[in-house]
Design a protein around this motif. Structure first.
Motif, short mmCIF file in Angstrom:
data_model
loop_
_atom_site.label_atom_id
_atom_site.label_comp_id
_atom_site.label_asym_id
_atom_site.label_seq_id
_atom_site.Cartn_x
_atom_site.Cartn_y
_atom_site.Cartn_z
N ASP A 41 64.94 2.99 -38.78
CA ASP A 41 64.23 1.59 -38.55
C ASP A 41 65.30 0.41 -38.73
OD1 ASP A 41 62.04 -0.26 -38.37
OD2 ASP A 41 61.43 0.12 -40.41
N ILE A 42 65.98 0.35 -37.64
CA ILE A 42 66.80 -0.68 -37.59
C ILE A 42 67.23 -0.99 -36.26
CG2 ILE A 42 68.98 1.10 -37.64
CD1 ILE A 42 70.61 -1.09 -39.17
N ALA A 43 67.35 -2.52 -36.06
CA ALA A 43 67.69 -2.92 -34.55
C ALA A 43 68.52 -3.99 -34.68
CB ALA A 43 66.29 -3.56 -34.31
N LEU A 44 69.31 -4.08 -33.56
CA LEU A 44 70.23 -5.37 -33.49
C LEU A 44 69.77 -6.17 -32.31
CD1 LEU A 44 73.68 -3.40 -33.93
CD2 LEU A 44 72.47 -4.79 -35.56
N LEU A 45 70.14 -7.44 -32.18
CA LEU A 45 69.94 -8.12 -31.19
C LEU A 45 71.09 -8.91 -30.51
CD1 LEU A 45 66.86 -10.30 -32.69
CD2 LEU A 45 66.93 -8.17 -31.06
N ILE A 46 71.20 -8.72 -29.37
CA ILE A 46 72.29 -9.54 -28.67
C ILE A 46 71.75 -10.59 -27.95
CG2 ILE A 46 74.27 -9.41 -26.75
CD1 ILE A 46 74.52 -6.56 -27.41
N LEU A 47 72.17 -12.23 -28.38
CA LEU A 47 71.46 -13.10 -28.01
C LEU A 47 71.98 -13.40 -26.54
CD1 LEU A 47 71.63 -15.28 -31.02
CD2 LEU A 47 69.80 -13.72 -30.39
N SER A 48 71.38 -14.37 -25.81
CA SER A 48 71.57 -14.70 -24.50
C SER A 48 72.76 -15.70 -24.40
CB SER A 48 70.27 -15.32 -23.69
OG SER A 48 69.82 -16.26 -24.33
N GLN A 49 72.94 -16.46 -25.41
CA GLN A 49 74.32 -17.41 -25.55
C GLN A 49 74.72 -17.40 -26.88
OE1 GLN A 49 71.54 -20.81 -24.44
NE2 GLN A 49 71.91 -21.64 -26.40
N ASN A 50 75.71 -17.74 -27.17
CA ASN A 50 76.60 -17.75 -28.45
C ASN A 50 76.04 -18.78 -29.24
OD1 ASN A 50 78.32 -15.89 -27.29
ND2 ASN A 50 80.23 -17.18 -26.90
N VAL A 51 75.93 -18.41 -30.58
CA VAL A 51 75.28 -19.57 -31.88
C VAL A 51 76.61 -20.18 -32.31
CG1 VAL A 51 74.26 -19.82 -33.72
CG2 VAL A 51 73.47 -18.12 -32.03
N SER A 52 76.82 -21.18 -32.36
CA SER A 52 77.92 -22.15 -32.87
C SER A 52 78.03 -21.97 -34.39
CB SER A 52 77.56 -23.81 -32.72
OG SER A 52 78.73 -24.63 -33.41
N SER A 53 78.95 -21.75 -35.12
CA SER A 53 79.18 -21.71 -36.71
C SER A 53 78.54 -22.84 -37.46
CB SER A 53 80.41 -21.27 -37.00
OG SER A 53 81.47 -22.30 -36.65
N SER A 54 78.39 -24.10 -36.62
CA SER A 54 77.86 -25.26 -37.24
C SER A 54 76.48 -25.26 -37.31
CB SER A 54 78.44 -26.55 -36.34
OG SER A 54 77.77 -26.52 -34.97
N VAL A 55 75.84 -24.29 -36.48
CA VAL A 55 74.37 -24.09 -36.46
C VAL A 55 74.22 -23.19 -37.94
CG1 VAL A 55 72.33 -23.19 -35.50
CG2 VAL A 55 73.99 -24.69 -34.10
N THR A 56 74.75 -22.02 -37.93
CA THR A 56 74.38 -21.30 -38.92
C THR A 56 75.65 -20.45 -39.62
OG1 THR A 56 72.89 -19.31 -39.24
CG2 THR A 56 73.95 -19.08 -37.38
N THR A 57 75.53 -19.93 -40.54
CA THR A 57 76.54 -19.09 -41.18
C THR A 57 76.22 -17.70 -41.34
OG1 THR A 57 77.22 -20.88 -42.80
CG2 THR A 57 77.81 -18.47 -43.41
#
Length: 178
Positions: free
Chosen positions: A19-35
């Motif tokens: 019961d595990i899943a990974l998501l590949i996002l359609s665009q990169n997330v900036s490190s200034s948005v989240t850690t």
């Protein structure tokens, strides 16, 4: 941010232990948005180790869902190098009792004392001595048991997003069979 791909293990049709899943996002997330939270991939869980459960579920009386909660000082009863009874969990899972995780917390993080991702909540159950306590046991899928799978897909995500893979990916090689 949209989701490009949802990745799930292909080796079994059973939820337990998978019961595990990974998501590949359609665009990169900036490190200034989240850690990002670093996964603890090379160290199995230890019996009696404490962790913090994170979730958005209800608080045991079907109220309070949708609010992020941190439940500190949860204790691992079995998992990792300490095997769980087969009725409780698979070798890829850990179990804690009197955990206070509830419906709606599934997929939530279990964080170790250093804030690393130890596991994700799969399921739970009621207290055998008090059926009214429906938020008693927690079964989490440990990320260390999926370390190579996680590393391979993190490497692939970095290749697709054309960014440097995180240091925890290490020298992973992309597998063709998953």
């Amino acid at each position: 941010y949209g989701v490009r791909e949802v990745l799930v293990p292909q080796d079994s049709n059973f939820v337990c232990g998978n019961d595990i899943a990974l998501l590949i996002l359609s665009q990169n997330v900036s490190s200034s948005v989240t850690t990002p939270i670093i996964p603890r991939l090379d160290e199995p869980v230890r019996r009696f180790e404490q962790y913090t459960a994170v979730g958005y579920g209800h608080i045991g009386n079907n109220s309070g869902s949708g609010t992020r909660r941190f439940i500190d000082n949860r204790v691992i009863q079995c998992g990792g190098n300490s095997s769980c009874p087969s009725w409780a969990a698979t070798p890829k899972e850990m179990v804690s009792y009197d955990s206070n995780t509830c419906q709606g917390d599934s997929g939530g993080a279990a964080l170790d004392s250093q804030g690393r991702l130890l596991a994700t909540l799969s399921r739970g159950g009621p207290d055998p001595n008090n059926p009214n306590n429906t938020c008693y046991s927690s079964v989490h899928v440990t990320v260390a048991s999926w370390s190579e799978w996680i590393r391979n897909h993190a490497l692939r995500a970095a290749q697709l997003g054309q960014y440097q893979p995180p240091s925890w990916v290490g020298n992973s090689t992309l597998l063709d069979n998953d």
